[in-house]
Design a protein around this motif. Structure first.
Motif, PDB file in Angstrom:
ATOM      1  N   LEU A 122       0.829  -1.203   0.000  1.00  0.00           N
ATOM      2  CA  LEU A 122       0.000   0.000   0.000  1.00  0.00           C
ATOM      3  C   LEU A 122       0.863   1.252   0.000  1.00  0.00           C
ATOM      4  O   LEU A 122       0.569   2.230  -0.708  1.00  0.00           O
ATOM      5  N   ASP A 123       1.958   1.237   0.762  1.00  0.00           N
ATOM      6  CA  ASP A 123       2.867   2.387   0.766  1.00  0.00           C
ATOM      7  C   ASP A 123       3.441   2.627  -0.626  1.00  0.00           C
ATOM      8  O   ASP A 123       3.560   3.776  -1.074  1.00  0.00           O
ATOM      9  N   ALA A 124       3.802   1.543  -1.320  1.00  0.00           N
ATOM     10  CA  ALA A 124       4.360   1.676  -2.667  1.00  0.00           C
ATOM     11  C   ALA A 124       3.319   2.247  -3.624  1.00  0.00           C
ATOM     12  O   ALA A 124       3.624   3.134  -4.446  1.00  0.00           O
ATOM     13  N   PHE A 125       2.090   1.766  -3.534  1.00  0.00           N
ATOM     14  CA  PHE A 125       1.032   2.279  -4.405  1.00  0.00           C
ATOM     15  C   PHE A 125       0.680   3.730  -4.060  1.00  0.00           C
ATOM     16  O   PHE A 125       0.319   4.514  -4.942  1.00  0.00           O
ATOM     17  N   ARG A 126       0.787   4.074  -2.787  1.00  0.00           N
ATOM     18  CA  ARG A 126       0.554   5.467  -2.400  1.00  0.00           C
ATOM     19  C   ARG A 126       1.574   6.382  -3.092  1.00  0.00           C
ATOM     20  O   ARG A 126       1.215   7.438  -3.631  1.00  0.00           O
ATOM     21  N   THR A 127       2.826   5.969  -3.061  1.00  0.00           N
ATOM     22  CA  THR A 127       3.865   6.783  -3.686  1.00  0.00           C
ATOM     23  C   THR A 127       3.637   6.888  -5.187  1.00  0.00           C
ATOM     24  O   THR A 127       3.709   7.980  -5.770  1.00  0.00           O
ATOM     25  N   ALA A 128       3.352   5.747  -5.840  1.00  0.00           N
ATOM     26  CA  ALA A 128       3.131   5.751  -7.289  1.00  0.00           C
ATOM     27  C   ALA A 128       1.948   6.627  -7.667  1.00  0.00           C
ATOM     28  O   ALA A 128       2.012   7.395  -8.631  1.00  0.00           O
ATOM     29  N   SER A 129       0.858   6.527  -6.917  1.00  0.00           N
ATOM     30  CA  SER A 129      -0.341   7.307  -7.257  1.00  0.00           C
ATOM     31  C   SER A 129      -0.148   8.785  -6.953  1.00  0.00           C
ATOM     32  O   SER A 129      -0.729   9.643  -7.619  1.00  0.00           O
ATOM     33  N   THR A 130       0.674   9.103  -5.956  1.00  0.00           N
ATOM     34  CA  THR A 130       0.962  10.509  -5.652  1.00  0.00           C
ATOM     35  C   THR A 130       1.819  11.131  -6.752  1.00  0.00           C
ATOM     36  O   THR A 130       1.608  12.280  -7.154  1.00  0.00           O
ATOM     37  N   LEU A 131       2.784  10.359  -7.255  1.00  0.00           N
ATOM     38  CA  LEU A 131       3.650  10.854  -8.325  1.00  0.00           C
ATOM     39  C   LEU A 131       2.881  11.046  -9.629  1.00  0.00           C
ATOM     40  O   LEU A 131       3.221  11.912 -10.437  1.00  0.00           O
ATOM     41  N   THR A 132       1.856  10.225  -9.845  1.00  0.00           N
ATOM     42  CA  THR A 132       1.040  10.310 -11.064  1.00  0.00           C
ATOM     43  C   THR A 132      -0.426  10.329 -10.640  1.00  0.00           C
ATOM     44  O   THR A 132      -1.136   9.335 -10.795  1.00  0.00           O
ATOM     45  N   SER A 133      -0.856  11.465 -10.123  1.00  0.00           N
ATOM     46  CA  SER A 133      -2.160  11.536  -9.457  1.00  0.00           C
ATOM     47  C   SER A 133      -3.344  11.286 -10.376  1.00  0.00           C
ATOM     48  O   SER A 133      -4.448  11.008  -9.913  1.00  0.00           O
ATOM     49  N   GLY A 134      -3.135  11.365 -11.698  1.00  0.00           N
ATOM     50  CA  GLY A 134      -4.247  11.143 -12.612  1.00  0.00           C
ATOM     51  C   GLY A 134      -4.296   9.758 -13.197  1.00  0.00           C
ATOM     52  O   GLY A 134      -5.166   9.460 -14.025  1.00  0.00           O
TER      53      GLY A 134
END
Length: 502
Positions: A256-268
């Protein structure tokens, strides 16, 4: 008017830019070069749907869209990753800001060109001419892909890479991607490793990890990705891939932490919203799950990338909030999808589950139990999978305690657990689905222990020279439980016996 090349008049172009003046200028420039079909769009998310449905030869896309979560880079990444953008399409990013990092990020994403505003028609012509020349050089590869002859396309691209012919770096990327799609990860690995050792591109390093993941070498993939995210913390693909590896290892919290970072970097990015919302749900972070699942549905409901699982998870969240109206709205969306795909067993199952939840909130326990029993009756059916088991358990644990036939519920848990506890990850999904009833969660984990013990006993028999007995044991237990791990293990031991007698 000077034509860009002899075929340019047949090209279809799409311009994506929030500024109407910029769109008009780009459209005029393209028409001056001989492009006759030019479509203009102002919103990147709407453009994504158009590109999913209708291929274009040339795409000029603004990098940043004010007030929109998705950037041009996000759009490109998503379409490339899900094979929704033909390799033959020229995709160029346009921006008023060009830092070195942005240029390198665009290069990593295999963007075809990068235009910095203001630019002249001559600059656009030069870039388009060079890119289309490359596309013509790789035409045989693209034609093989278009005809879905992926092995031939991969072989052609690999030959160009091996010979270090013109555009060999791009050919290497195409070849490795196609070998992965053809379920030949070892061939993809060889290419990714060669490029990584020679050039050290981020995409090639991530590719090595992807190939390792496809080969089932989770620990090796994780080590590579841990190093890559430490080296390039802003590389969203690496975080996303690390999240997938961690899910496979059953480590949902760091995933979940990894997906949080990925989604924050590419919020769309729609897919990363889905990943984050789904894993947050199974980790019990309900507010976070609700936020990202609702965002996913709002921006991507009509996309080919949208997963109906988002709707059923949102339905479960609405049920837990006792939001009957919200749950009914979710059920209506699923009903609409069922009408569009009437043969989908998965959608029908989701629709049944939501109807069961509505029956519980509507104080109709008998109707809810009929639905729950109907879903449970299919637990050993060939088409019943891990997701179906998790959703069925999710409905049963939400029945009112006094309405649950305990013996039937226990049978469901043990049957589903023995069939689908094939890994730590699968066990965690089922256990999370049973979170509202601690005894149910314990039953699932006990099933995982039983399966693990059977596998260990069979392995010990095989190592002690009783391979045939190990196969018999695994086949007997596999036939009884339908557990894929035990069945696959039986096949593997049988192959070893066969090789020993050759």
């Amino acid at each position: 008017m000077q034509l860009l090349d002899r075929d340019i008049h047949t090209a279809k172009a799409l311009i994506i830019d929030g500024n109407p003046t910029s769109r008009s200028v780009m459209a005029a420039q393209l028409r001056d070069l001989g492009v006759q079909q030019v479509r203009q769009m102002s919103k990147v998310q709407e453009a994504r749907l158009v590109l999913e449905e209708s291929p274009h030869d040339i795409v000029l896309c603004e990098m940043n869209f004010e007030g929109a979560p998705m950037s041009g880079q996000d759009l490109l990444d998503e379409l490339r990753r899900e094979q929704l953008l033909p390799y033959s399409t020229v995709f160029m990013l346009v921006t008023g800001e060009a830092t070195y990092a942005q240029v390198m990020e665009a290069a990593e994403a295999t963007v075809d060109g990068y235009l910095v505003k203001p630019y002249s028609g001559v600059v656009l012509a030069d870039r388009l001419s060079e890119i289309r020349r490359r596309k013509r050089s790789l035409k045989q590869i693209y034609e093989a892909i278009q005809s879905r002859d992926f092995p031939r396309a991969a072989a052609l691209a690999e030959t160009r890479f091996t010979a270090r012919d013109t555009y060999w770096g791009f050919a290497a990327q195409v070849a490795a991607e196609l070998w992965l799609r053809a379920d030949q990860p070892a061939r993809a690995l060889a290419i990714y490793k060669a490029v990584s050792e020679e050039k050290g591109y981020g995409w090639s390093k991530a590719g090595v990890a992807r190939a390792r993941l496809a080969m089932g070498e989770l620990a090796a993939a994780r080590r590579l990705l841990d190093a890559l995210v430490a080296e390039s913390p802003a590389y969203a693909d690496a975080h996303d891939l690390l999240g997938r590896v961690l899910v496979e290892q059953g480590e949902f919290a760091p995933a979940l932490d990894a997906f949080r970072t990925a989604s924050t970097l590419t919020s769309g990015c729609l897919l990363r919203m889905q990943h984050r919302g789904t894993v947050a749900f199974y980790q019990g972070h309900k507010d976070e799950a609700l936020l990202h699942l609702e965002r996913t549905i709002a921006v991507g409901r009509k996309s080919k990338l949208f997963d109906a699982l988002c709707l059923v998870l949102l339905g479960l969240l609405k049920f837990d909030q006792r939001d009957t109206r919200g749950l009914a709205a979710v059920a209506e969306q699923v009903a609409s999808m069922c009408e569009a795909f009437p043969t989908s067993t998965r959608l029908l199952r989701i629709r049944q589950l939501l109807s069961g939840l509505l029956s519980i909130l509507g104080k109709r326990p008998e109707d809810a139990l009929v639905v729950a029993r109907g879903l449970a009756a299919d637990v050993m059916a060939p088409g019943f999978d891990l997701e179906a088991a998790a959703l069925t358990i999710s409905l049963w644990v939400r029945l009112e305690p006094g309405d649950v036939p305990l013996k039937e519920f226990d049978t469901l848990l043990r049957t589903a657990g023995l069939r689908f506890c094939v890994s730590k990850a699968c066990t965690e999904v089922l256990a999370s689905s049973a979170e509202k009833v601690s005894s149910a969660e314990e039953t699932i984990r006990n099933c995982h222990t039983v399966v693990t013990n059977i596998a260990e006993q069979a392995l010990n028999k095989s190592l002690s020279g009783e391979a045939a007995a190990a196969v018999d044991m695994l086949l007997q237990q596999g036939d009884h439980t339908r557990n894929a791990k035990l069945i696959d293990m039986a096949a593997a031991v049988a192959r070893q016996i066969g090789r020993a007698h050759v």
